[in-house]
Design a protein around this motif. Structure first.
Motif, PDB file in Angstrom:
ATOM      1  N   THR A 110       8.947 -18.288  -9.923  1.00 13.26           N
ATOM      2  CA  THR A 110       9.924 -17.965 -10.666  1.00 13.26           C
ATOM      3  C   THR A 110      10.924 -19.134 -10.862  1.00 13.26           C
ATOM      4  O   THR A 110      10.998 -20.141 -10.039  1.00 13.26           O
ATOM      5  N   LYS A 113      14.955 -19.881 -12.862  1.00  8.87           N
ATOM      6  CA  LYS A 113      16.313 -19.007 -13.252  1.00  8.87           C
ATOM      7  C   LYS A 113      16.696 -20.166 -14.162  1.00  8.87           C
ATOM      8  O   LYS A 113      17.192 -21.505 -14.082  1.00  8.87           O
ATOM      9  N   ASP A 114      17.261 -19.758 -15.496  1.00 11.91           N
ATOM     10  CA  ASP A 114      17.931 -20.783 -16.420  1.00 11.91           C
ATOM     11  C   ASP A 114      19.499 -20.618 -16.129  1.00 11.91           C
ATOM     12  O   ASP A 114      20.135 -20.112 -15.254  1.00 11.91           O
ATOM     13  N   ASP A 115      20.272 -21.333 -17.180  1.00 12.77           N
ATOM     14  CA  ASP A 115      21.583 -21.437 -16.933  1.00 12.77           C
ATOM     15  C   ASP A 115      22.319 -20.201 -16.960  1.00 12.77           C
ATOM     16  O   ASP A 115      23.212 -19.934 -16.371  1.00 12.77           O
ATOM     17  N   SER A 116      21.931 -19.150 -17.757  1.00 12.48           N
ATOM     18  CA  SER A 116      22.502 -17.968 -17.764  1.00 12.48           C
ATOM     19  C   SER A 116      22.264 -16.815 -16.775  1.00 12.48           C
ATOM     20  O   SER A 116      22.778 -15.690 -16.605  1.00 12.48           O
ATOM     21  N   GLY A 117      21.357 -17.452 -15.812  1.00 14.15           N
ATOM     22  CA  GLY A 117      20.953 -16.571 -14.783  1.00 14.15           C
ATOM     23  C   GLY A 117      19.736 -15.802 -14.983  1.00 14.15           C
ATOM     24  O   GLY A 117      19.067 -15.006 -14.145  1.00 14.15           O
ATOM     25  N   LYS A 118      19.112 -15.633 -16.160  1.00  7.94           N
ATOM     26  CA  LYS A 118      17.859 -14.921 -16.359  1.00  7.94           C
ATOM     27  C   LYS A 118      16.562 -15.622 -15.843  1.00  7.94           C
ATOM     28  O   LYS A 118      16.397 -16.830 -15.761  1.00  7.94           O
ATOM     29  N   ILE A 119      15.703 -14.775 -15.460  1.00  9.99           N
ATOM     30  CA  ILE A 119      14.732 -14.978 -14.635  1.00  9.99           C
ATOM     31  C   ILE A 119      13.398 -15.218 -15.205  1.00  9.99           C
ATOM     32  O   ILE A 119      13.031 -14.382 -16.403  1.00  9.99           O
ATOM     33  N   SER A 148       9.059 -14.357 -19.945  1.00 12.71           N
ATOM     34  CA  SER A 148      10.247 -14.939 -20.059  1.00 12.71           C
ATOM     35  C   SER A 148      11.194 -13.693 -20.790  1.00 12.71           C
ATOM     36  O   SER A 148      10.702 -12.680 -21.069  1.00 12.71           O
ATOM     37  N   GLU A 190      12.680  -8.166 -11.700  1.00 11.67           N
ATOM     38  CA  GLU A 190      12.296  -8.532 -13.096  1.00 11.67           C
ATOM     39  C   GLU A 190      10.988  -7.715 -13.624  1.00 11.67           C
ATOM     40  O   GLU A 190      11.001  -7.363 -14.543  1.00 11.67           O
TER      41      GLU A 190
END
Length: 310
Positions: A47, A49-55, A85, A189
Motif C-alpha cells: 500500500t 498513502k497520498d498527501d490527503s491520506g487516501k490509500i 486507487s 480499504e
C-alpha cells in the motif's frame, strides 16, 4: 472507495521492461513488479498513502494459463498486478494473456457492484482455474498409476517427474499467494467496502481446498514414485535370480569340462573314441538335473512342508 464495476481498466504490457515503464509513467512504487520474473514467489500486497491520506493498494497475483486439453497438466503461471486507487481500478496483464478475456467475461456475467467485489470475484475465478488444472493433474496421476503396473519405460518416469515438478511449483505459489491475500483481507480499504462479507469466506474456503488437494496429490505422487521403484526393484530381483540360476546350471558342465581339461593322466575315457561324447552327455545330464531342481524347488519345498504338517 466503492466504484462501479465497469469503471476498471486493463493495461497490457509486453515484458518486464515495458511494465517498468508503465509503473514509472503512473508514478507507482517500482517494487510492485519485484519478482514477476519468478512468478511462484511474486504474489504480494502493498500500500501507499497520498498527501490527503487516501490509500492505494497493489496486489500481485498469479493466474494460470488454461487450455481445453485435459491431458495438459503443465502449470504455466500468468502473473498480473491489480492497482486499486480511490479513483480507479487497473489490471496490469501480459499481452496475449487469457486474463483479459476472463476479466471481461467475469464482469459481464456477475456485474460486481464495487471495486472490491470485482477483485474478490476475480480471486474466486483464479482458484477455479487452479481447481481445473488440478483435475488435469489428477487424470495424469491416474494414468501413471495404471502404467506403473504395466511398464517402467523412461517416458512414464519423465512424465511423473514433470507432474511432481509442476505440483511443487503450484504448492509454493499457493503458499506465497496465501500470504498476499491475508495482507489484502486485513486492509480496511478492501474488507469494509465489500457489500457481501461472505465472499472473503468463500475465497478462503476455495484457497484451503486447493491447498489441501495439492497436498493430497503430492502424497499420491510420492506413492506412485515408490510404486515405480518397487516394481523396478522387483523386476531387477527376478532378473538377478534368473542370471544366478543360469550361472549355476552352466557351472556344472564347466566344472566337468575343467576337470577333464587337466593335462594329467588317469582321466577316465582318455584313450577311448567315445570319451569326449560321454563327458558331454554326462555334463548335459547333470545340467538338466540341476535345472529341474531349481525349476521345481518351490514345489518340492511346499511338498516337504505339507508332509511335515501331516
Amino acid at each position: 472507495m466503492s466504484t462501479n464495476s465497469n469503471q476498471f481498466e486493463i493495461t497490457k504490457f509486453k515484458d518486464f521492461n515495458d511494465l517498468q515503464n508503465l509503473i514509472e509513467k503512473n508514478r507507482f512504487p517500482s517494487n510492485i513488479a519485484a519478482g514477476i520474473k519468478t512468478p511462484e514467489v511474486f504474489p504480494h500486497t502493498s500500500t501507499i498513502k497520498d498527501d490527503s491520506g487516501k490509500i492505494t493498494y497493489f496486489v500481485g497475483l498469479c493466474n494460470l494459463v488454461m487450455t481445453n486439453q485435459k491431458s495438459d497438466y503443465e502449470i504455466v503461471l500468468d502473473p498480473l498486478i491489480i492497482v486499486s486507487s480511490p479513483n480507479q481500478l487497473n489490471f496490469f496483464v501480459r499481452e496475449n494473456s487469457n486474463t483479459e478475456v476472463e476479466l471481461h467475461r467475469l464482469t459481464q456475467a456477475i456485474q460486481p457492484s464495487s471495486t472490491e467485489a470485482t477483485i474478490a470475484h476475480f480471486l474466486l475465478h483464479i482458484y477455479d482455474n487452479y481447481r481445473t488444472k488440478l483435475s488435469h493433474i489428477k487424470l495424469q496421476l491416474e494414468y501413471l498409476e495404471q502404467q506403473s503396473t504395466q511398464t517402467t519405460q523412461n517416458q512414464e518416469l519423465i512424465q511423473l517427474k514433470n507432474v511432481k515438478k509442476d505440483t511443487v511449483l503450484l504448492e509454493h505459489t499457493l503458499e506465497t499467494q496465501h500470504q498476499a491475500l491475508e495482507h489484502l483481507f486485513k486492509l480496511d480499504e478492501f474488507s469494509n467496502n465489500l457489500q457481501d462479507e461472505t465472499v472473503i469466506y468463500n475465497i478462503k474456503t476455495a484457497e484451503r481446498q486447493i491447498t489441501k488437494l495439492v497436498e493430497v496429490y503430492r502424497d499420491l505422487i510420492d506413492a506412485i514414485s515408490g510404486l515405480f521403484s518397487d516394481i523396478m526393484s522387483n523386476h531387477l530381483n527376478h532378473l538377478m535370480k534368473y542370471l544366478d540360476s543360469a550361472a549355476l546350471i552352466i557351472s556344472v558342465p564347466s566344472l566337468i569340462a575343467g576337470l577333464w581339461g587337466m593335462n594329467t593322466g588317469g582321466l577316465p575315457g582318455r584313450h577311448t573314441s567315445v570319451g569326449f561324447w560321454s563327458m558331454v552327455a554326462v555334463s548335459g545330464l547333470l545340467a538338466f538335473i540341476t535345472w529341474i531342481i531349481l525349476r521345481f524347488k518351490n514345489l518340492m519345498t511346499n511338498f516337504i512342508r505339507f508332509q511335515e504338517v501331516f
